[in-house]
Each structure stands twice: as structure tokens, then as C-alpha cells.
Design a protein around this motif. Structure first.
Motif, PDB file in Angstrom:
ATOM      1  N   VAL A 176       0.965  -1.010   0.133  1.00 31.95           N
ATOM      2  CA  VAL A 176       0.102   0.019  -0.035  1.00 31.95           C
ATOM      3  C   VAL A 176       0.849   1.236  -0.001  1.00 31.95           C
ATOM      4  N   SER A 177       0.374   2.323  -0.276  1.00 31.06           N
ATOM      5  CA  SER A 177       1.188   3.639  -0.501  1.00 31.06           C
ATOM      6  C   SER A 177       1.409   4.227   0.882  1.00 31.06           C
ATOM      7  N   GLU A 178       0.629   3.977   1.878  1.00 30.91           N
ATOM      8  CA  GLU A 178       0.700   4.692   3.311  1.00 30.91           C
ATOM      9  C   GLU A 178      -0.248   3.738   4.267  1.00 30.91           C
ATOM     10  N   LEU A 179      -0.012   4.004   5.552  1.00 28.36           N
ATOM     11  CA  LEU A 179      -0.685   3.259   6.344  1.00 28.36           C
ATOM     12  C   LEU A 179      -1.859   3.937   7.171  1.00 28.36           C
ATOM     13  N   PRO A 180      -1.754   5.167   7.690  1.00 27.21           N
ATOM     14  CA  PRO A 180      -2.661   5.682   8.402  1.00 27.21           C
ATOM     15  C   PRO A 180      -4.134   5.697   7.811  1.00 27.21           C
ATOM     16  N   THR A 181      -4.454   6.203   6.712  1.00 23.18           N
ATOM     17  CA  THR A 181      -5.556   6.331   5.973  1.00 23.18           C
ATOM     18  C   THR A 181      -5.981   4.684   5.600  1.00 23.18           C
ATOM     19  N   THR A 182      -5.033   3.985   5.280  1.00 21.36           N
ATOM     20  CA  THR A 182      -5.217   2.452   4.775  1.00 21.36           C
ATOM     21  C   THR A 182      -6.001   1.698   5.932  1.00 21.36           C
ATOM     22  N   GLU A 183      -5.104   1.872   7.404  1.00 19.51           N
ATOM     23  CA  GLU A 183      -5.615   1.174   8.653  1.00 19.51           C
ATOM     24  C   GLU A 183      -7.092   1.790   8.778  1.00 19.51           C
ATOM     25  N   GLU A 184      -7.502   3.122   8.667  1.00 19.02           N
ATOM     26  CA  GLU A 184      -8.589   3.391   9.163  1.00 19.02           C
ATOM     27  C   GLU A 184      -9.584   3.040   8.010  1.00 19.02           C
ATOM     28  N   PHE A 185      -9.369   2.641   6.800  1.00 18.10           N
ATOM     29  CA  PHE A 185     -10.159   1.993   5.862  1.00 18.10           C
ATOM     30  C   PHE A 185     -10.407   0.599   6.186  1.00 18.10           C
ATOM     31  N   TYR A 186      -9.516  -0.016   6.502  1.00 16.08           N
ATOM     32  CA  TYR A 186      -9.707  -1.464   6.940  1.00 16.08           C
ATOM     33  C   TYR A 186     -10.152  -1.857   8.196  1.00 16.08           C
ATOM     34  N   HIS A 187     -10.176  -0.916   9.266  1.00 18.71           N
ATOM     35  CA  HIS A 187     -10.614  -1.012  10.477  1.00 18.71           C
ATOM     36  C   HIS A 187     -12.174  -0.306  10.424  1.00 18.71           C
ATOM     37  N   LYS A 188     -12.220   0.929  10.166  1.00 18.19           N
ATOM     38  CA  LYS A 188     -13.515   1.482  10.538  1.00 18.19           C
ATOM     39  C   LYS A 188     -14.493   1.372   9.464  1.00 18.19           C
ATOM     40  N   VAL A 222       6.731   4.393   0.313  1.00 18.62           N
ATOM     41  CA  VAL A 222       5.590   5.466   0.927  1.00 18.62           C
ATOM     42  C   VAL A 222       5.397   6.394  -0.377  1.00 18.62           C
ATOM     43  N   GLY A 223       4.083   6.343  -0.804  1.00 18.30           N
ATOM     44  CA  GLY A 223       3.559   6.947  -1.853  1.00 18.30           C
ATOM     45  C   GLY A 223       3.630   6.209  -2.991  1.00 18.30           C
ATOM     46  N   ALA A 224       4.077   4.892  -3.300  1.00 20.95           N
ATOM     47  CA  ALA A 224       4.013   4.078  -4.122  1.00 20.95           C
ATOM     48  C   ALA A 224       2.714   4.313  -4.969  1.00 20.95           C
ATOM     49  N   PRO A 225       2.739   4.318  -6.461  1.00 16.05           N
ATOM     50  CA  PRO A 225       1.524   4.513  -7.057  1.00 16.05           C
ATOM     51  C   PRO A 225       0.994   3.159  -7.511  1.00 16.05           C
ATOM     52  N   ALA A 226      -0.303   3.329  -8.194  1.00 16.59           N
ATOM     53  CA  ALA A 226      -0.899   2.021  -8.262  1.00 16.59           C
ATOM     54  C   ALA A 226      -0.378   1.433  -9.595  1.00 16.59           C
ATOM     55  N   PRO A 227      -0.497   0.191  -9.966  1.00 14.47           N
ATOM     56  CA  PRO A 227       0.206  -0.193 -11.335  1.00 14.47           C
ATOM     57  C   PRO A 227      -0.826   0.121 -12.475  1.00 14.47           C
ATOM     58  N   PRO A 228      -0.471   0.073 -13.526  1.00 17.67           N
ATOM     59  CA  PRO A 228      -1.501   0.424 -14.829  1.00 17.67           C
ATOM     60  C   PRO A 228      -2.473  -0.736 -14.666  1.00 17.67           C
ATOM     61  N   GLU A 229      -3.808  -0.423 -15.465  1.00 16.47           N
ATOM     62  CA  GLU A 229      -4.794  -1.512 -15.291  1.00 16.47           C
ATOM     63  C   GLU A 229      -4.500  -2.744 -16.081  1.00 16.47           C
ATOM     64  N   SER A 230      -3.612  -2.406 -17.169  1.00 14.46           N
ATOM     65  CA  SER A 230      -3.013  -3.726 -17.890  1.00 14.46           C
ATOM     66  C   SER A 230      -2.037  -4.601 -17.118  1.00 14.46           C
ATOM     67  N   SER A 231      -1.415  -4.154 -16.183  1.00 17.96           N
ATOM     68  CA  SER A 231      -0.389  -4.730 -15.445  1.00 17.96           C
ATOM     69  C   SER A 231      -0.600  -6.164 -14.966  1.00 17.96           C
ATOM     70  N   VAL A 232       0.206  -6.867 -15.058  1.00 22.95           N
ATOM     71  CA  VAL A 232       0.175  -8.577 -14.380  1.00 22.95           C
ATOM     72  C   VAL A 232       0.053  -8.156 -13.013  1.00 22.95           C
ATOM     73  N   GLY A 233      -0.640  -8.808 -12.190  1.00 20.44           N
ATOM     74  CA  GLY A 233      -0.657  -8.603 -10.620  1.00 20.44           C
ATOM     75  C   GLY A 233      -2.033  -8.922 -10.240  1.00 20.44           C
TER      76      GLY A 233
END
Length: 287
Positions: A176-188, A222-233
Motif C-alpha cells: 500500500v502507499s501509506e498506512l494511516p488512512t489505509t488502517e482506518e479504511f480496513y478497521h473503521k 511510501v507514496g507508491a503508485p498503483a500499477p497500470p490497469e494492463s499490468s500483471v498482478g
């Protein structure tokens, strides 16, 4: 142990994009030990028990190779029912000359490898939950060397028969690109509790007191972007909620967080802050 049954919420299925469907089918059948449940063109559903899809693989049009330093899949993790099953996998990989890593996490013993596209895979077995060590709501996990001498004492001497029918999708671990808002998303939002933290770089979350159904890390940067839609993964993964009411509560929580919610062919999805797509299912399987 019932961490992957009602009333818990858990990962049901992982959907991957691959570069060459035939190459991937060969790998997932011959090396990992899946059976093909269904195949249509450049898409296949894979199973361990002949009934339940655990993994789907698809070769999209104009697919591009996996890129580094992007959000998305770190690994998906197949949980085997017995320690002796892990021995079978070790012996099978060694016989096929397939390279793998390993770790003792205190709560579990794990093998690590990658598919031909670089998608990460963990194959593991849990130690009994009664011996996991908890303190202040956090479970002790570590990365120690796996004791192969001890493990191989469980060898049954049988022939390789692929993944046992009791295999489940134990957890998923995401970049993920960062943890604070990600933690909030998965928890709250999604209703998972933090059960372990590795400094400010990784979080492990679960329901029902499991060591983790979800792993989250910023090791791609930190701040890693999402891969392109066409990308393997990773295309998406599913969460199995115990009831319609439980899922409706989660949808309300996601709306309060102003998270993305969308329907596709009547199926509800959301997206975490790093762009990982999650299908929100109601678990209708008998337990």
C-alpha cells in the motif's frame, strides 16, 4: 480452528492477471497443486477441493509485465490443514528443483515462492492458536528460520497429490502507499482489527482473534503508485462476510469514510486508498 468460517470475516478468493495463461496453468497445477474447476478462453478458476474457487487467473488483452515499486499484491497465502501437508509441499518443491524461501513466524510455519509472473505466494500451516502469545491485543509474530529438521519429522512418505481438499485462502498481504488512512479504511470501514505492527512499515489485521487475514506494508515505498490497469498482478480479492446485515453495516461504514463503492454485475466492490479492489461477499457456504 474456525478463523475462516462464520462468524468471522475472511479472504475467500484472489483474482490475478497473468501474462501467459497456459504457462500459469502449468505452474499452478504442477508446482502448486491446484485443480482446474473451470476454464473459458484466457481465464481459469482454480480449486483445492473440486468445489470452491480459491484463485482465478486471467490473461487480459494487451497485458504488460509486472512493475516494481507499485501497490498491489505482496503475496496471497494458502493455508494447509496439517503440518504434514507442508512437509509434502517441501518435498515436492525440492523434487522439482523449484526455489523457495521459508520462515517461522511463531504463529505459523511458511514457505514463499513466486509464480512465473512474479506474483508472490505463501504456503503455510498454523500452529495451534492455544500457543500463540498475545499481549495488549497484539499477537507475537517474528521472522525466524524454519526448522526443516523438525518439520521433516512429520513426513508421511506418501506421493504428491496436490493441495489437500481442506486448503483455504489463509490471508492476503498487500503493498500500500501509506498506512494511516489505509488502517482506518480496513478497521473503521471493513471491520478488521489491528493485531500486530512492524514499526511504521507494516500492519496485520484480522477478525475473530486470528493472527492476520490482511497484511499491509509500505515496502514498495511510501507514496507508491498503483500499477497500470494492463499490468500483471492483483485484479481483486474477495472478503466473505457472515451475513447480509454484517455486509450492510460495512457498506454504511464505507460511505461514512467516503470510500468508493461500486457494483459490477450485481456484485458489490470497494477500493482501498491504494487502489486495491475488494469484492464484498456474503458467505453462503455451509460451515
Amino acid at each position: 480452528m474456525n478463523f475462516h468460517k462464520q462468524p468471522n470475516t475472511f479472504v475467500g478468493q484472489v483474482d490475478l492477471k497473468v501474462e501467459d495463461i497456459e504457462r500459469s496453468l502449468t505452474f499452478y497445477q504442477e508446482i502448486i497443486g491446484f485443480q482446474v474447476l473451470e476454464q473459458t478462453g484466457r481465464k481459469a478458476k482454480l480449486t483445492a477441493d473440486g468445489k470452491t474457487t480459491l484463485l482465478s487467473i486471467e490473461q487480459p488483452e494487451n497485458v504488460t509485465p509486472k512493475q516494481q515499486q507499485k501497490t498491489g499484491l505482496y503475496h496471497f497465502a494458502l493455508l494447509l490443514p496439517n503440518r504434514s501437508d507442508l512437509v509434502d509441499v517441501v518435498q515436492h518443491l525440492l523434487q522439482n528443483g523449484y526455489r523457495f524461501g521459508s520462515s517461522d513466524h511463531l504463529v505459523s510455519e511458511a514457505l514463499y515462492l513466486s509464480d512465473p509472473d512474479g506474483n508472490g505466494i505463501e504456503i503455510y500451516t498454523d500452529r495451534p492458536a492455544s500457543i500463540w502469545s498475545w499481549k495488549d491485543g497484539e499477537v507475537a509474530m517474528t521472522v525466524d528460520p524454519l526448522d526443516f529438521d523438525n518439520l521433516l519429522q512429520e513426513a508421511k512418505g506418501g506421493s504428491w497429490r496436490g493441495l489437500p481438499a481442506g486448503t483455504v485462502m489463509g490471508h492476503i498481504h498487500l503493498h500500500v502507499s501509506e498506512l494511516p488512512t489505509t488502517e482506518e479504511f480496513y478497521h473503521k470501514g471493513l471491520g478488521f482489527d489491528v493485531v500486530c505492527q512492524f514499526g511504521n512499515q507494516a500492519l496485520f489485521m484480522s477478525t475473530g482473534g486470528y493472527h492476520h487475514h490482511i497484511g499491509l506494508n509500505t515496502w514498495a515505498g511510501v507514496g507508491a503508485p498503483a500499477p497500470p490497469e494492463s499490468s500483471v498482478g492483483l485484479r481483486q480479492f474477495s472478503l466473505e462476510y457472515p451475513s447480509v446485515e454484517a455486509r450492510n453495516k460495512v457498506l454504511q461504514q464505507l460511505k461514512q469514510l467516503q470510500a468508493a463503492i461500486f457494483e459490477e454485475n450485481g456484485v458489490v466492490h470497494t477500493q482501498d486508498p491504494s487502489g486495491n479492489v475488494i469484492q464484498l461477499n456474503v458467505n453462503t457456504h455451509a460451515n
